[in-house]
Design an enzyme around this catalytic site. Sequence first.
Site, short mmCIF file in Angstrom:
data_model
loop_
_atom_site.label_atom_id
_atom_site.label_comp_id
_atom_site.label_asym_id
_atom_site.label_seq_id
_atom_site.Cartn_x
_atom_site.Cartn_y
_atom_site.Cartn_z
N GLY C 52 0.82 -1.20 0.00
CA GLY C 52 0.00 0.00 0.00
C GLY C 52 0.85 1.25 0.00
O GLY C 52 2.04 1.21 0.33
N HIS C 55 3.45 4.78 3.11
CA HIS C 55 4.62 4.43 3.91
C HIS C 55 5.91 4.85 3.21
O HIS C 55 6.96 4.28 3.45
CB HIS C 55 4.67 2.91 4.13
CG HIS C 55 3.47 2.34 4.79
ND1 HIS C 55 3.16 2.62 6.09
CD2 HIS C 55 2.49 1.51 4.34
CE1 HIS C 55 2.05 1.96 6.42
NE2 HIS C 55 1.62 1.29 5.37
N ASP C 108 -2.21 -7.94 1.78
CA ASP C 108 -1.17 -8.13 0.77
C ASP C 108 -1.08 -9.60 0.38
O ASP C 108 -1.02 -9.94 -0.81
CB ASP C 108 0.18 -7.64 1.31
CG ASP C 108 0.12 -6.16 1.65
OD1 ASP C 108 -0.52 -5.82 2.66
OD2 ASP C 108 0.70 -5.34 0.91
N HIS C 217 1.12 0.49 11.93
CA HIS C 217 -0.24 1.02 11.83
C HIS C 217 -0.89 1.08 13.21
O HIS C 217 -2.08 1.35 13.32
CB HIS C 217 -1.12 0.13 10.95
CG HIS C 217 -0.52 -0.18 9.63
ND1 HIS C 217 0.31 -1.26 9.44
CD2 HIS C 217 -0.62 0.45 8.43
CE1 HIS C 217 0.69 -1.29 8.17
NE2 HIS C 217 0.16 -0.27 7.54
#
Lengths: 207, 207, 331, 331
Positions: C52, C55, C108, C217
Amino acid sequence: MLSADAVKNMLIAVADTVIANEDILGEADRQLGDGDHGIGMTKGFTAAKAQLEALEPTSVSQVFTTTGMALMSTMGGASGAVFGMMFQSGGMAIASAEGLDAATLSTFLEASAQGVMNIGKAKPGDKTMVDALVPAQAAAANVKDGTIAEALAAAAEGARVGMEKSKDMIAQHGRARTLGEKCIGHPDAGAVSVSIIFKRMSEFAAA
Amino acid sequence: MLSADAVKNMLIAVADTVIANEDILGEADRQLGDGDHGIGMTKGFTAAKAQLEALEPTSVSQVFTTTGMALMSTMGGASGAVFGMMFQSGGMAIASAEGLDAATLSTFLEASAQGVMNIGKAKPGDKTMVDALVPAQAAAANVKDGTIAEALAAAAEGARVGMEKSKDMIAQHGRARTLGEKCIGHPDAGAVSVSIIFKRMSEFAAA
Amino acid sequence: MKKIINDPHTVATELLDGLVDYYNGDASLVSPGVITMNDIPDNKVALLVAGGAGHEPIYHGLVGKNFADGAACGDIFAAPPPNIMLDATRAVNKGNGVMYLYGNYAGDVMNFNIAEQLARAEGINVETVLIYDDVASAPPDEKEKRRGIAGLIPIVKLAGAASNSVDSLEELVRLTTKARDNTRSVGVALAPGSIPASGLPTFELDEDSIGIGMGIHGEQGVGVEPMMSADDLTAKMMDLIFGDDLSFESGDEVVVLVNSLGSTTLMECLIVLKKVKQILSERGVKIHDIITGNLVTCQEMAGLSISLTKLDDELKPLWDMPCSSLGYTKL
Amino acid sequence: MKKIINDPHTVATELLDGLVDYYNGDASLVSPGVITMNDIPDNKVALLVAGGAGHEPIYHGLVGKNFADGAACGDIFAAPPPNIMLDATRAVNKGNGVMYLYGNYAGDVMNFNIAEQLARAEGINVETVLIYDDVASAPPDEKEKRRGIAGLIPIVKLAGAASNSVDSLEELVRLTTKARDNTRSVGVALAPGSIPASGLPTFELDEDSIGIGMGIHGEQGVGVEPMMSADDLTAKMMDLIFGDDLSFESGDEVVVLVNSLGSTTLMECLIVLKKVKQILSERGVKIHDIITGNLVTCQEMAGLSISLTKLDDELKPLWDMPCSSLGYTKL
Ligand SMILES: Nc1ncnc2c1ncn2[C@@H]1O[C@H](COP(=O)(O)OP(=O)(O)O)[C@@H](O)[C@H]1O
Ligand SMILES: Nc1ncnc2c1ncn2[C@@H]1O[C@H](COP(=O)(O)OP(=O)(O)O)[C@@H](O)[C@H]1O
Ligand SMILES: [Mg+2]
Ligand SMILES: [Mg+2]
Ligand SMILES: [Mg+2]
Ligand SMILES: [Mg+2]
């Protein structure tokens, strides 16, 4: 029994309803997650609707797998895989079906729930959309011999009850996992989606 | 007239007083700057005191330049250069002096103020330590013919009044510059230091 | 939360456009969400990373020379869908297979497992190495539950070097697996980042607390403790690494990474590094190389992680190979 | 403000120790506050940078290969005193002179001017080039009042390359002056960093405001405006640069730096970069190279800056020379 064309129209109606509920889904995810579930589902079902509208379906299976592929290929994240698989696995299991009757729906839902649990590894009770999907499947299995409208009504009611029950669960997956006891009282956002999806299907079949 | 040894003891007393006022200086800087003026001056005067204690002075000039070099070489930042130069420039201007009398003090202060303004480019009214140093110099110049105690008393009073007046100024240098009108009501931290330094010198000479 | 963005819903695509601009002719956006190097040689065993957005610089900023050949980039904090991963697979495939290398997160794994199956169905030889370096996320006998955190940097760097020296996918998998198995990390969290779409914090933590072992996270770690000194914290983190199943003994050589999760300063990273070096010296562990900075982030999250990668005679020359990417460049 | 430190009063010395550890044998602390490369060749024209700590990686993190030979490091946000600068001057002097290169701040100028005089008195040939790239800090005819901000990165990079190719101090001064005169920057501030010693913010700014042209310590800019989109902000910043006295015309080649001041994410830098590239393309200005990341910071301050350095036939090969430091590495 619903024809492939009817199922197509039913899923377009589902897409419209999911999109109309974007804010409600976002708010549900905001309580426990990162608040993007409404955005993600809208993205997925907007794509699904466009593909369905362009489709001249040759089978109900194709209608479901088209929906599944559209969700899976546009949403991303865990929910893209999970909701994509919900339609994809179910659709593939009814490849030879001539239309959607109660028995076919039951086959669809069994494969659907199995596909989701295979890919996501969530079990019932983990506070995910599985907690709406599995009760929907169980309820529909009980009316295999009824009409498709009856079966979808049962699935919708199963999903609703499951979604309600998810309020009492403690999340085992995703961001909500770190909330522990704090997530009690809020339903899982994905379970809300599942409930909305079957409610709309049931309404479509009853109309 | 103060001997080199007396001036050495006077500056050691000044060092002790500055160090004892660390919190007051820090608080003054906190109102307008970054709050580190007490830390910086303590660092500088701790080093100066150690060097003075080890010194067997051959001239008053040497006592002042030793102090100036200690401040300049340990404090860093604008204030290290400015306070170092205050003692260094003044000390160099009185190289031939036999002791510290009122006339010598006046010469010292003139060179001191000039040295600070040369290096720092601040003018009177800019809300810096210059606003205490220049009035101290002016006041001492008026009693060139008096005793050193009288001259230091005048310098101390000049510095105090200048420091008080700095409350009404709007800063043109350093961080306080961005405060604009908001810095009115607070004295400049460096001016507070200058005032404390001359007050202690005056007390020493009077004792 | 003020951010310098245009539209909270398009940050992922816009940053990817900016990333391609950054590469200034060396890399391209070959299809939506897919960035690849322009000059992947024929028959190269390809290295594909994915994850994603949000980051940065990982993962898409690890595309580079002697680094990843391509990356599939998802929305903020969300894995890209299987078809994007498949597009990326096709784009980097030069006939000698593609290795997927990414962090062990549910979304993922789901999406990329599907992509892997689709790619294989097309006849592309694909293998996957999962990154799970976070010792605080599960016990050693449950490595498959561990998260991938900043240790991915040395792992991808070594894999990138390896991918330019091996001649088979199997060999790349072997070397990368070794790099992965030789890497351990632990992170701490001081304050959350914010979610671009909502402006809301990614997690909650008291002003005086520090989350030991917390994920990037906000995932659960090994405990929330009162704030402590850099030295005590570093010692505690190193103990967690040393307490794991990989030994770090006298004579061993390691690469050290001190990673800021976002707003934690390089000043702090260097102060932690000082203590890491002291602790390793006391053990007789030799530091071969050091990386520090903002490499694996979660927006402006405060916190940092320490990673150690043990080198052997096979990995050391791979480490020493120069490389270049937005995330990490080595001369 | 939680920070990962040991003692707020020793952060500057501790981070410098950590920095030397980072260099892992390539650089040393030769005296308090002074870090230098270990292998400065005899007769090299030396490049010395200097400034207060707290803005890492600058300046001390710019010591490196084909970069600065040494750095004098002060306390947090404070120039080092003249004697530390003198120690640094002696340490890097290899008989062919030393060039001082630093940002135009009052405290730095005062202390380093004194050091310059002391060094000259010792017979060391010293020249100074001041960095003042911030177009928002004073009009073009008062350059001596301008602050040095992130443009120092390309300037020091070019000077570092030049210092390895020239044979006289005069030539290094000439090339560095050209690099400086070819560089323009403008910054914006969203939120302050915190002062390590006190934990207090470095300045104040409303939650919905953005300080256009504000300095990295909170110095006055050209105005505080309501928060705006990345595209509008970038256009405004580029206008400030284009409105200055250095022309950027079609056919010109530039290096672009988008610098985060601390907690502003790489995501945001890339979104800004995208717009910078578009604006430059419209003008026909060619981008030769790009840097982005946390290079000139003020603790966890939020904000960023854009810098442009115009290259000519003399500067371009200097830019293309590989270099390596904590702050910036180029293959
Ligand atoms: N492993 C899983 N198995 C089944 N459902 C899952 C799983 N992970 C997530 N979900 C569902 O996805 C929903 C969250 O979707 P969404 O907010 O769109 O994605 P994200 O979690 O990436 O932000 C959850 O409410 C849950 O119902
Ligand atoms: N250019 C200057 N000329 C004269 N005095 C100055 C100048 N700059 C700073 N000062 C003095 O230094 C004081 C601040 O010192 P200090 O807090 O120790 O340093 P810093 O400003 O680096 O934090 C100010 O209050 C002012 O009196
Ligand atoms: Mg999400
Ligand atoms: Mg979500
Ligand atoms: Mg200060
Ligand atoms: Mg101060």
